[in-house]
Design a protein around this motif. Structure first.
Motif, PDB file in Angstrom:
ATOM      1  N   ARG A   1      -3.022   7.398   2.548  1.00 44.85           N
ATOM      2  CA  ARG A   1      -2.162   7.755   1.282  1.00 44.85           C
ATOM      3  C   ARG A   1      -1.820   8.295   0.073  1.00 44.85           C
ATOM      4  O   ARG A   1      -1.795   9.442  -0.785  1.00 44.85           O
ATOM      5  N   HIS A   2      -3.331   7.316  -0.369  1.00 44.28           N
ATOM      6  CA  HIS A   2      -2.866   7.856  -2.185  1.00 44.28           C
ATOM      7  C   HIS A   2      -4.359   9.260  -2.622  1.00 44.28           C
ATOM      8  O   HIS A   2      -4.621   8.746  -3.414  1.00 44.28           O
ATOM      9  N   CYS A   3      -5.193   9.134  -0.966  1.00 40.83           N
ATOM     10  CA  CYS A   3      -5.840  10.141  -0.798  1.00 40.83           C
ATOM     11  C   CYS A   3      -7.392   9.586  -2.135  1.00 40.83           C
ATOM     12  O   CYS A   3      -7.496  10.290  -2.434  1.00 40.83           O
TER      13      CYS A   3
ATOM     14  N   CYS B   1       0.754  -1.264  -0.182  1.00 41.05           N
ATOM     15  CA  CYS B   1       0.394   0.003   0.190  1.00 41.05           C
ATOM     16  C   CYS B   1       1.062   1.143  -0.561  1.00 41.05           C
ATOM     17  O   CYS B   1       0.501   2.290  -0.462  1.00 41.05           O
ATOM     18  N   ARG B   2       2.269   1.311   0.947  1.00 39.60           N
ATOM     19  CA  ARG B   2       3.250   1.903   0.426  1.00 39.60           C
ATOM     20  C   ARG B   2       3.676   2.713  -0.070  1.00 39.60           C
ATOM     21  O   ARG B   2       3.461   3.949  -0.478  1.00 39.60           O
TER      22      ARG B   2
ATOM     23  N   ILE C   1      -7.008   0.880   4.611  1.00 39.81           N
ATOM     24  CA  ILE C   1      -7.321   2.315   4.527  1.00 39.81           C
ATOM     25  C   ILE C   1      -6.663   3.214   4.716  1.00 39.81           C
ATOM     26  O   ILE C   1      -6.693   4.332   4.337  1.00 39.81           O
ATOM     27  N   ALA C   2      -5.307   2.700   5.582  1.00 39.87           N
ATOM     28  CA  ALA C   2      -3.886   3.744   5.841  1.00 39.87           C
ATOM     29  C   ALA C   2      -3.651   4.453   4.226  1.00 39.87           C
ATOM     30  O   ALA C   2      -3.223   4.690   3.964  1.00 39.87           O
ATOM     31  N   GLY C   3      -3.176   2.873   3.624  1.00 36.12           N
ATOM     32  CA  GLY C   3      -3.133   2.746   2.222  1.00 36.12           C
ATOM     33  C   GLY C   3      -3.579   3.512   1.142  1.00 36.12           C
ATOM     34  O   GLY C   3      -3.218   4.607   0.901  1.00 36.12           O
TER      35      GLY C   3
ATOM     36  N   CYS D   1      -8.371  10.372   6.809  1.00 40.26           N
ATOM     37  CA  CYS D   1      -8.813  10.402   4.727  1.00 40.26           C
ATOM     38  C   CYS D   1      -9.691  11.496   4.640  1.00 40.26           C
ATOM     39  O   CYS D   1      -9.203  11.736   3.262  1.00 40.26           O
ATOM     40  N   LEU D   2     -10.706  11.225   5.267  1.00 37.35           N
ATOM     41  CA  LEU D   2     -11.825  11.751   4.453  1.00 37.35           C
ATOM     42  C   LEU D   2     -11.266  13.261   4.916  1.00 37.35           C
ATOM     43  O   LEU D   2     -11.970  14.402   3.946  1.00 37.35           O
ATOM     44  N   PHE D   3     -11.175  13.723   5.850  1.00 31.98           N
ATOM     45  CA  PHE D   3     -10.676  15.279   6.007  1.00 31.98           C
ATOM     46  C   PHE D   3      -9.405  15.630   4.793  1.00 31.98           C
ATOM     47  O   PHE D   3      -9.520  16.281   4.298  1.00 31.98           O
TER      48      PHE D   3
END
Length: 457
Positions: free
Chosen positions: A89-91, A53-54, A84-86, A121-123
């Motif tokens: 990271r990629h918006c 993901c990163r 989710i973090a991935g 992410c949503l913000f």
DNA sequence: CTGGGCGGCG
């Protein structure tokens, strides 16, 4: 001889390869491990998913999830948090929500990290309402917010234009059982400064001083930037000096802030001496800092050195981004090198750099400044994205060369579309119409401007 | 999780 201990060691090995972005080697180690009887477990797969993901992409991370399922290893909350973090990271806000829902569907309970990451992410991608919704959901699902949650919420509120609500939330933190930490103070001070609420920001800075926390380098840069933004140059310089006294003399953010501010003030000599000082302190330059230096050279018309910095940063592997290119496009335009500017813009496009709206605006402005209105209008019509800078540049350009009717037409488009144009541009059009004998049009436009202002407030 | 870098108005 496969014991739990050696599997842990093996996972550590995979993790360190992943951390070093060496995914091929990590995969090879996994294959080797399988050969001697180490079956990858959920930790192994989670490590891989996070790394894909990163460093590669969300789809690649997700395909590891299929692999683990096929191998009979069930994902856990960390698996999904990584995905989710991935996506964050990629918006990719909708992907992150999809992962969250998929997790619920297969019966994994989200934890505080899931919510924090999702909200962040949503913000970040401009969906504050979505973030609030998940915050409320988190509360109603009895997942305890962490300090991280509140910091994210405060930051998100500020960045989405709700600094007042952020301040209200900050004031209630203690009631929720949280005491502000330095990150919290920095976040709210920065948000209030950006919103122009300097009084409130100053009060909270005082409170920080009276609390058990100490201001850090981020606090100082935030305050310094705030001083420059509000026109308190001398105070900004004092904050910088205080920061250096505190021992933050190798903070690249601080140097970047002050050099850029000095260049903007036209104090190029001081900008240069701070640059020398920064280099003398042995600071590792990053991309943003190089962009600042390029900006400095462009502003003094030293395009040769500016481009030299560009090639040096690319040689050093720092790369270059939309800021780098926009700054250079602007520099070329100000030197009258429109052909070179156009070519650089094309290069930006082919590299897929986003937000070259800024660069287009620079080109448009440059064409207006030299009075090449035909080219400026052609460019304006060709531009798919436009913002208030675009309109203001063209309106000013048209006024400068007495094309008041056209300027007035554009002004009306802005009023209709709710594009806020500089008041100086508005004045230029109205007074231009008036002095060129179009008194009735001037009066009508002024009325329209006033009406729009009333409707907006 | 918080700070820095680009464009319109002289």
């Amino acid at each position: 001889m496969t014991c739990r201990f050696s599997i842990c060691l093996w996972n550590v090995c995979v993790a360190s390869l992943c951390k070093a972005r060496n995914l091929e080697k990590a995969e090879a180690v996994i294959v080797d491990g399988i050969r001697i009887g180490y079956l990858p477990d959920v930790v192994t797969y989670n490590t891989l998913i996070a790394a894909y993901c990163r460093f590669v992409g969300v789809d690649e991370g997700y395909s590891v999830l299929h692999r683990m399922r096929e191998a009979g290893v069930e994902p856990d909350v960390i698996t999904y948090n990584s995905l989710i973090a991935g996506a964050a990271r990629h918006c990719l806000p909708s992907r992150s929500v999809d992962f969250f829902e998929e997790m619920l569907q297969i019966g994994i309970d989200p934890n505080v990290w899931s919510y924090n990451t999702l909200m962040h992410c949503l913000f970040k991608s401009g969906h504050p309402e979505g973030a609030y919704r998940f915050f409320l959901e988190m509360i109603s699902n009895n997942v305890q917010p962490s300090p991280f949650t509140y910091n994210t919420l405060l930051n998100g509120l500020c960045k989405s234009g709700n600094a007042k609500n952020a301040l209200r939330l900050f004031r209630r933190l203690e009631r929720f059982g949280f005491s502000a930490e330095v990150v919290t103070y920095n976040t709210i001070i920065n948000g209030l400064c950006k919103a122009g609420m300097y009084g409130a920001a100053k009060r909270i800075l005082t409170e920080l001083g009276e609390s058990s926390n100490s201001p850090n380098a981020i606090t100082y840069t935030t305050i310094m930037k705030c001083c420059f933004k509000s026109g308190k140059f001398r105070q900004g310089l004092e904050v910088f000096a205080a920061m250096m006294d505190k021992g933050y003399s190798s903070d690249v953010f601080a140097y970047c802030t002050i050099i850029s501010a000095l260049v903007k003030m036209g104090r190029i000599g001081e900008a240069h001496s701070h640059t020398d000082e920064m280099l003398k302190n042995g600071i590792g330059l990053d991309m943003a800092c190089c962009n600042t230096l390029i900006y400095m050279y462009c502003k003094e018309g030293n395009l040769r050195t500016a481009f030299q910095v560009l090639s040096e940063m690319e040689e050093a592997g720092l790369g270059s981004d939309e800021y780098t290119h926009s700054i250079l496009v602007d520099g070329l335009c100000r030197t009258g090198l429109f052909v070179d500017a156009q070519n650089l813009l094309k290069k930006m496009e082919s590299r897929g750099l986003n937000s070259n709206l800024v660069a287009y605006n620079s080109l448009l402005n440059g064409l207006c400044k030299v009075g090449n209105l035909d080219a400026a209008l052609a460019l304006f019509n060709k531009m798919e994205l436009k913002d208030s800078f675009t309109y203001a540049s063209l309106i000013h350009g048209l006024c400068k060369f007495s094309q008041f009717r056209l300027a007035s037409k554009l002004m009306r488009i802005c009023l209709r579309e709710g594009i806020s144009v500089l008041s100086s541009a508005q004045r230029a059009v109205v007074s231009g119409l008036r002095v060129s004998g179009l008194k009735r049009d001037a009066i009508k436009l002024r009325a329209a401007i006033r009406t729009a202002r009333l409707l907006r407030s």
